[in-house]
Scaffold this motif. Structure first.
Motif, short mmCIF file in Angstrom:
data_model
loop_
_atom_site.label_atom_id
_atom_site.label_comp_id
_atom_site.label_asym_id
_atom_site.label_seq_id
_atom_site.Cartn_x
_atom_site.Cartn_y
_atom_site.Cartn_z
N LEU A 7 -4.67 -17.15 -0.37
CA LEU A 7 -5.45 -15.92 -0.54
C LEU A 7 -4.97 -14.90 0.48
O LEU A 7 -4.95 -15.18 1.68
CB LEU A 7 -6.94 -16.19 -0.34
N GLU A 8 -4.59 -13.73 0.01
CA GLU A 8 -4.08 -12.69 0.89
C GLU A 8 -4.90 -11.42 0.69
O GLU A 8 -4.88 -10.81 -0.39
CB GLU A 8 -2.61 -12.42 0.60
N ASP A 9 -5.66 -11.03 1.72
CA ASP A 9 -6.51 -9.83 1.67
C ASP A 9 -7.40 -9.83 0.43
O ASP A 9 -7.57 -8.79 -0.23
CB ASP A 9 -5.64 -8.56 1.70
N VAL A 10 -7.98 -10.98 0.15
CA VAL A 10 -8.85 -11.11 -1.02
C VAL A 10 -10.25 -10.63 -0.68
O VAL A 10 -10.85 -11.07 0.30
CB VAL A 10 -8.89 -12.57 -1.52
N LYS A 11 -10.77 -9.71 -1.50
CA LYS A 11 -12.14 -9.23 -1.37
C LYS A 11 -12.86 -9.53 -2.68
O LYS A 11 -12.54 -8.94 -3.72
CB LYS A 11 -12.18 -7.74 -1.06
N PHE A 56 -12.17 -9.57 -8.15
CA PHE A 56 -11.70 -9.48 -6.77
C PHE A 56 -10.50 -8.55 -6.69
O PHE A 56 -9.86 -8.21 -7.69
CB PHE A 56 -11.31 -10.87 -6.24
N SER A 57 -10.18 -8.15 -5.46
CA SER A 57 -8.94 -7.43 -5.20
C SER A 57 -8.12 -8.26 -4.23
O SER A 57 -8.62 -9.17 -3.57
CB SER A 57 -9.23 -6.05 -4.59
N GLY A 58 -6.82 -7.96 -4.13
CA GLY A 58 -5.92 -8.73 -3.28
C GLY A 58 -5.11 -9.71 -4.09
O GLY A 58 -5.10 -9.67 -5.33
N ASN A 59 -4.45 -10.63 -3.41
CA ASN A 59 -3.59 -11.62 -4.07
C ASN A 59 -4.18 -13.02 -3.89
O ASN A 59 -4.49 -13.43 -2.77
CB ASN A 59 -2.18 -11.59 -3.47
N ALA A 60 -4.34 -13.73 -5.00
CA ALA A 60 -4.94 -15.06 -4.96
C ALA A 60 -4.19 -16.00 -5.90
O ALA A 60 -3.99 -15.69 -7.07
CB ALA A 60 -6.42 -15.00 -5.36
#
Length: 215
Positions: A7-11, A56-60
């Motif tokens: 998970l990278e900068d996942v909101k 969500f936003s970001g990379n998952a």
């Protein structure tokens, strides 16, 4: 070791709120803690990991699957390899303890029901609740319900076990018992990753976590 969850900068957007940014990398065999501040965060993480809520936003990525581009097959693949263990996902009230343990496995197996029943009984016996095998969940303590949920998970060779708020209401001896049983399962397959979501990770000093993040 292979990366199973990244998970990278996942909101995560959940119930009208947005969780703080999450950065998490879980490799095979690791034991990881997620220390949360609120019940809402627990619920959001639970629903996110089992793909009930993917707003969500970001990379998952889970098992190499991009959660921004899932379909029914990829979600099934994640759920096949990941077990979320929580009283928030309770036992079925009108099924006996042992039925709760083995029926899900029975639906996806070609083995005879008798053989599956025997496997389930061996597992609950190892967890000390075989004498309750014929009782409905209403007649079990919360700890016994947790053991039954753990037994249901041990029926399957999952790659990731997520225990959400599983330890917080237990005394030290019961916590240690659960931890010992989980570590025994990991010895059978050292590639199993374990994620523990709790409010205060310091209450689990018996676990040597590979990493701890806070949400």
């Amino acid at each position: 070791m292979a990366v199973i969850i990244e998970l990278e900068d996942v909101k995560i957007n959940y119930e009208g709120e947005t969780l703080p940014s999450i950065n998490l990398r879980v490799e095979e065999g690791e034991i990881v803690a997620i220390e949360t501040e609120r019940d809402l965060y627990d619920r959001a993480l639970n629903d996110f990991f089992v793909c009930e809520n993917l707003d969500f936003s970001g990379n998952a990525n889970i098992f190499g699957i991009n959660l921004s581009k899932t379909d029914n097959l990829s979600i099934q693949e994640i759920r096949k390899n990941l077990s979320l263990i929580s009283l928030a996902y309770p036992l079925v009230s009108n099924l006996k303890l042992i039925e709760n343990v083995y029926l899900t496995y029975l639906f996806h197996s070609d083995e005879p029901e008798k053989k599956i029943f025997e496997k389930a009984y061996r597992i609950i016996d190892s967890l000390g609740i075989a004498n309750k095998f014929n009782l409905n969940p209403a007649f079990l303590t919360n700890f016994e319900k947790k053991l039954a949920l753990l037994a249901r998970t041990f029926m399957v060779n999952y790659k990731v076990l997520i225990l959400s708020r599983f330890f917080s209401d237990l005394d030290d001896s019961k916590k240690q018992f659960l931890v010992d049983k989980i570590l025994e399962q990991k010895k059978l397959n050292d590639k199993i990753a374990v994620i523990i979501i709790e409010r205060n990770i310091k209450l689990l000093p018996m676990i040597d976590f590979d990493k701890i993040i806070k949400v």
